[in-house]
Scaffold this motif. Structure first.
Motif, mmCIF file in Angstrom:
data_model
loop_
_atom_site.group_PDB
_atom_site.id
_atom_site.type_symbol
_atom_site.label_atom_id
_atom_site.label_comp_id
_atom_site.label_asym_id
_atom_site.label_seq_id
_atom_site.Cartn_x
_atom_site.Cartn_y
_atom_site.Cartn_z
ATOM 1 N N MET A 1 0.848 -1.166 0.000
ATOM 2 C CA MET A 1 0.000 0.000 0.000
ATOM 3 C C MET A 1 0.895 1.230 0.000
ATOM 4 O O MET A 1 1.819 1.330 0.795
ATOM 5 N N GLY A 2 0.608 2.155 -0.860
ATOM 6 C CA GLY A 2 1.397 3.373 -0.945
ATOM 7 C C GLY A 2 0.979 4.397 0.095
ATOM 8 O O GLY A 2 -0.170 4.450 0.517
ATOM 9 N N GLU A 3 1.946 5.210 0.494
ATOM 10 C CA GLU A 3 1.694 6.237 1.500
ATOM 11 C C GLU A 3 0.626 7.224 1.033
ATOM 12 O O GLU A 3 -0.246 7.614 1.806
ATOM 13 N N GLY A 4 0.684 7.623 -0.230
ATOM 14 C CA GLY A 4 -0.296 8.572 -0.755
ATOM 15 C C GLY A 4 -1.711 8.037 -0.663
ATOM 16 O O GLY A 4 -2.646 8.752 -0.273
ATOM 17 N N ARG A 5 -1.882 6.770 -1.014
ATOM 18 C CA ARG A 5 -3.202 6.130 -0.950
ATOM 19 C C ARG A 5 -3.687 6.050 0.502
ATOM 20 O O ARG A 5 -4.853 6.295 0.787
ATOM 21 N N LEU A 6 -2.787 5.724 1.410
ATOM 22 C CA LEU A 6 -3.140 5.656 2.829
ATOM 23 C C LEU A 6 -3.571 7.030 3.330
ATOM 24 O O LEU A 6 -4.630 7.169 3.955
ATOM 25 N N PHE A 7 -2.788 8.055 3.060
ATOM 26 C CA PHE A 7 -3.095 9.405 3.528
ATOM 27 C C PHE A 7 -4.412 9.909 2.932
ATOM 28 O O PHE A 7 -5.214 10.525 3.622
ATOM 29 N N GLU A 8 -4.630 9.648 1.647
ATOM 30 C CA GLU A 8 -5.872 10.068 0.994
ATOM 31 C C GLU A 8 -7.071 9.377 1.645
ATOM 32 O O GLU A 8 -8.099 10.012 1.900
ATOM 33 N N SER A 9 -6.945 8.087 1.921
ATOM 34 C CA SER A 9 -8.044 7.338 2.543
ATOM 35 C C SER A 9 -8.339 7.855 3.942
ATOM 36 O O SER A 9 -9.506 7.984 4.333
ATOM 37 N N ILE A 10 -7.313 8.169 4.696
ATOM 38 C CA ILE A 10 -7.502 8.716 6.044
ATOM 39 C C ILE A 10 -8.212 10.064 5.948
ATOM 40 O O ILE A 10 -9.161 10.331 6.681
ATOM 41 N N GLY A 11 -7.762 10.909 5.041
ATOM 42 C CA GLY A 11 -8.406 12.212 4.854
ATOM 43 C C GLY A 11 -9.872 12.072 4.475
ATOM 44 O O GLY A 11 -10.740 12.740 5.055
#
Length: 127
Positions: A1-11
């Protein structure tokens, strides 16, 4: 899982724009509403995620509610500690599926790998 995808999902789970979520660190942006700290693991649940949320700028959600919103966005199972007032907090977890199911689970014996969280799938029961 990429960091960008994780951060976007959290947001998205918290109703925040992507720029409101940033990596936690000394050089990270202090103005972010959510700071994210990650640790990668060799096996089991591979990414350990800790969120630091500015409650004045983000929805007040429990960790279980955040996990329930993040799991379908990532399409991944999410493992989360029960709330602090849960009597089983020291011995069990909640496993949240992308479909929104919640199970109470126990940690499997990690053996020699203390840096690993494996779930005893036989212990799963509705949470």
């Amino acid at each position: 899982m990429g960091e960008g995808r994780l951060f976007e999902s959290i947001g998205r789970a918290l109703g925040l724009p992507p720029e409101a979520v940033a990596r936690f660190g000394v050089d990270g942006p202090a103005e972010a509403a959510v700071l994210v700290e990650t640790a990668l693991r060799a096996s089991g649940f591979r990414t350990d995620v800790t969120l630091y949320i500015d409650a004045s700028r983000a929805r007040a959600l429990t960790s279980v509610e955040v996990a329930t919103r993040v799991a379908p966005l990532l399409g991944e199972e999410v493992l989360v500690s029960p709330p602090a007032d849960d009597p089983a907090v020291a011995t069990s977890w909640f496993l949240i599926t992308p479909g929104g199911e919640r199970f109470r689970a126990r940690e499997a014996s990690p053996g020699n790998d203390s840096d690993c969280v494996e779930i005893d799938r036989a212990s799963l029961r509705p949470g």
